[in-house]
Enzyme design. Structure first.
Site, PDB file in Angstrom:
ATOM      1  N   THR A  97       0.821  -1.211  -0.154  1.00 21.05           N
ATOM      2  CA  THR A  97      -0.011   0.042   0.005  1.00 21.05           C
ATOM      3  C   THR A  97       1.058   1.197  -0.184  1.00 21.05           C
ATOM      4  OG1 THR A  97      -0.164   0.384   2.433  1.00 21.05           O
ATOM      5  CG2 THR A  97      -1.685  -1.376   1.423  1.00 21.05           C
ATOM      6  N   CYS A  98       0.198   2.542   0.179  1.00 23.42           N
ATOM      7  CA  CYS A  98       1.050   3.542   0.336  1.00 23.42           C
ATOM      8  C   CYS A  98       1.800   3.671   1.632  1.00 23.42           C
ATOM      9  CB  CYS A  98       0.298   4.715  -0.108  1.00 23.42           C
ATOM     10  SG  CYS A  98      -1.241   5.000   0.960  1.00 23.42           S
TER      11      CYS A  98
ATOM     12  N   ARG B 229       3.118   0.841   3.135  1.00 17.87           N
ATOM     13  CA  ARG B 229       3.878  -0.337   3.347  1.00 17.87           C
ATOM     14  C   ARG B 229       3.853  -1.320   2.285  1.00 17.87           C
ATOM     15  NH1 ARG B 229       2.365  -1.518   8.153  1.00 17.87           N
ATOM     16  NH2 ARG B 229       1.218   0.236   8.436  1.00 17.87           N
TER      17      ARG B 229
ATOM     18  N   SER C  57      -1.295   2.411  10.381  1.00 16.86           N
ATOM     19  CA  SER C  57      -1.252   3.309   9.538  1.00 16.86           C
ATOM     20  C   SER C  57      -0.707   4.838   9.699  1.00 16.86           C
ATOM     21  CB  SER C  57      -2.633   3.663   8.923  1.00 16.86           C
ATOM     22  OG  SER C  57      -3.252   2.197   8.704  1.00 16.86           O
TER      23      SER C  57
ATOM     24  N   GLN D 149      -7.525  -3.159   1.246  1.00 18.57           N
ATOM     25  CA  GLN D 149      -6.310  -3.678   0.789  1.00 18.57           C
ATOM     26  C   GLN D 149      -5.994  -4.870   1.152  1.00 18.57           C
ATOM     27  OE1 GLN D 149      -4.704   0.189   2.421  1.00 18.57           O
ATOM     28  NE2 GLN D 149      -4.376   1.181   0.141  1.00 18.57           N
TER      29      GLN D 149
ATOM     30  N   GLY E  69      -7.532   9.286 -11.636  1.00 15.24           N
ATOM     31  CA  GLY E  69      -7.526   8.134 -10.902  1.00 15.24           C
ATOM     32  C   GLY E  69      -8.789   7.517 -10.780  1.00 15.24           C
TER      33      GLY E  69
ATOM     34  N   GLY F   2      -9.258   4.056  -8.766  1.00 13.36           N
ATOM     35  CA  GLY F   2      -9.335   3.062  -7.805  1.00 13.36           C
ATOM     36  C   GLY F   2      -9.780   3.399  -6.534  1.00 13.36           C
TER      37      GLY F   2
END
Length: 453
Positions: free
Chosen positions: A49-50, A52, A109, A120, A189, A191
């Site tokens: 993910t953004c 990790r 997070s 995710q 985007g 998503g």
């Protein structure tokens, strides 16, 4: 077998390295397949993910598995293994379980309590299920992790606060004196992050336009939030009419150049992609809020009491999961003990039959029933108690103690643990509900300490 996690995250690595370690779906799936081929690794799930990039693995040997994971991540990302070792955290067994539950709960997070991580994690698990790299151990762990995350989101104030990377970016925007009402915003985007951004911004009363390479996805999202959809070919025109740009495409290279930001005369740019969508030089022409900036800011707005309640819930769930796992580890020994007892009874009854040829069938049946009942009653309390004791946190191997006390024949253990050639369950063994792989979608729809590598 034990659980091993290697984690490169916003807590261990600078944003540039985190960006280089990030993986798209194809790369993550290829890495999972490669890991599952290792002689030391039985199962693998990659979560990128953004915040990790992490590998979760069910392993037989710690050091060999860790070496395999490190080298294969290095191959997949182009990062040196030595660099990964300097910027990662490693969690093993109980600490790994606790870590996953904290991740799914949003407690690990950048923005504490954010709930996008649940989707995710579900996506990562589904991909691994489809590729066959997740089996009973990781499946059970991830299913429970998703349930724990849902509990934190629904049962604690940390989870219900609605914090996200998008709300953190908007907080930064407000601190710079920029307001949203009446602003024309373009989102590039379509998503999960774009969807979250679109819903958040729509609630702020902005004039919203969505641009995406796949127009149908943009149109679908636009209908849900009352926005206008445009194809990627219209990006320049959309930027020319915009006040604020939000981008989160998941592309591997630059999507928006500094010159495009300059020419559009934007009042602000929010880049929530990793790797970044917008060139750094764009900050010369408009305030640029990106992952690198948010990592420098204090995005944790949870109060001490809110955080304590969520951590307590996660701790309780972790202890309960570990207790059930310890109890499950005793079950094969209990099954083997009962199998040995049946063999002893059968042997003795066969011997008795030769000594008492005059017994009637009814009398013989009653003898058989009585002997078996006596053995069952003698074994009942020890086997129930040993499973109860195994759930405790005491450092005692109750399964080993049971094997020693009853001098269990290793052959009985092998018979329980090894399926017969026809694929049926071993004699006397029950197949747990977690033996099959339940889909991540089914789970979500139903209701630690780390060591440096």
């Amino acid at each position: 077998m034990s659980i091993l996690v290697l984690s490169v995250s916003h807590k261990t690595a600078p944003v540039d390295l985190l960006s280089r370690a990030s993986m798209d779906t194809v790369t993550a799936a290829r890495l999972e397949t490669g890991l599952a081929e290792s002689e030391h690794i039985d199962e693998a799930v990659v979560l990128s993910t953004c915040n990790r990039t992490e590998v979760y693995a069910n392993v037989s040997r710690f050091h060999h598995s860790l070496d395999d994971i490190t080298s294969r991540i290095a191959e997949s990302t182009g990062l040196a293994a030595s660099t990964l070792q300097q910027h990662c955290a490693v969690f093993y067994d109980e600490a790994a379980i606790s870590h996953l539950f904290n991740v799914t709960s949003g407690l690990d997070s950048m923005v504490v309590g954010e709930n996008q991580i649940l989707g995710q994690v579900k996506t990562a698990l589904t991909r691994a299920q489809d590729s066959g790299t997740v089996g009973p151990q990781l499946n059970q762990l991830f299913q429970q992790g998703l349930r724990v995350g849902k509990r934190v989101q629904s049962d604690t104030e940390v989870g219900t606060a609605g914090h996200s990377l998008m709300t953190a970016a908007l907080d930064e925007l407000y601190q710079q004196g920029i307001r949203l009402v009446g602003q024309r915003v373009v989102i590039v985007g379509a998503g999960s992050m774009a969807a979250l951004s679109a819903h958040t911004l729509a609630a702020e009363g902005v004039d919203l336009t969505l641009v995406n390479r796949t127009y149908d996805k943009a149109a679908h999202l636009a209908r849900a939030v009352g926005a206008v959809a445009r194809p990627m070919a219209d990006l320049e025109a959309a930027l020319a009419e915009a006040d604020i740009l939000v981008t989160c495409t998941g592309a591997r290279g630059t999507v928006i150049t500094a010159e495009q930001v300059r020419d559009a005369a934007l009042s602000a740019v929010i880049d929530l992609a990793l790797p970044a969508d917008v060139e750094r030089d764009a900050a010369r022409y408009a305030p640029l809020i990106n992952i690198a900036l948010l990592m420098e800011r204090d995005t944790d707005h949870a109060t001490a009491s809110q955080l304590r309640d969520a951590q307590q819930l996660v701790g309780e769930e972790t202890r309960a999961f570990l207790a059930e796992r310890r109890a499950a580890q005793v079950k094969p020994t209990v099954v083997a003990l009962r199998a040995m007892a049946r063999d002893v009874v059968d042997s003795e009854l066969e011997r008795l039959a030769g000594l008492t040829p005059d017994l009637t069938d009814a009398e013989r049946a009653e003898v058989h029933k009585t002997v078996r009942r006596v053995v069952d009653k003698l074994l009942h309390q020890p086997t129930v108690r040993v499973q109860q004791y195994a759930r405790s946190e005491q450092e005692v191997d109750y399964a080993a103690a049971l094997r020693d006390l009853f001098a269990l024949d290793p052959g009985h253990m092998r018979a329980v643990l090894t399926p017969p050639p026809d694929g049926t369950a071993p004699r006397g063994a029950s197949v747990p509900a977690t033996a099959g792989v339940i889909s991540a979608a089914e789970t979500v729809s139903s209701g630690a300490n780390g060591a440096r590598a």
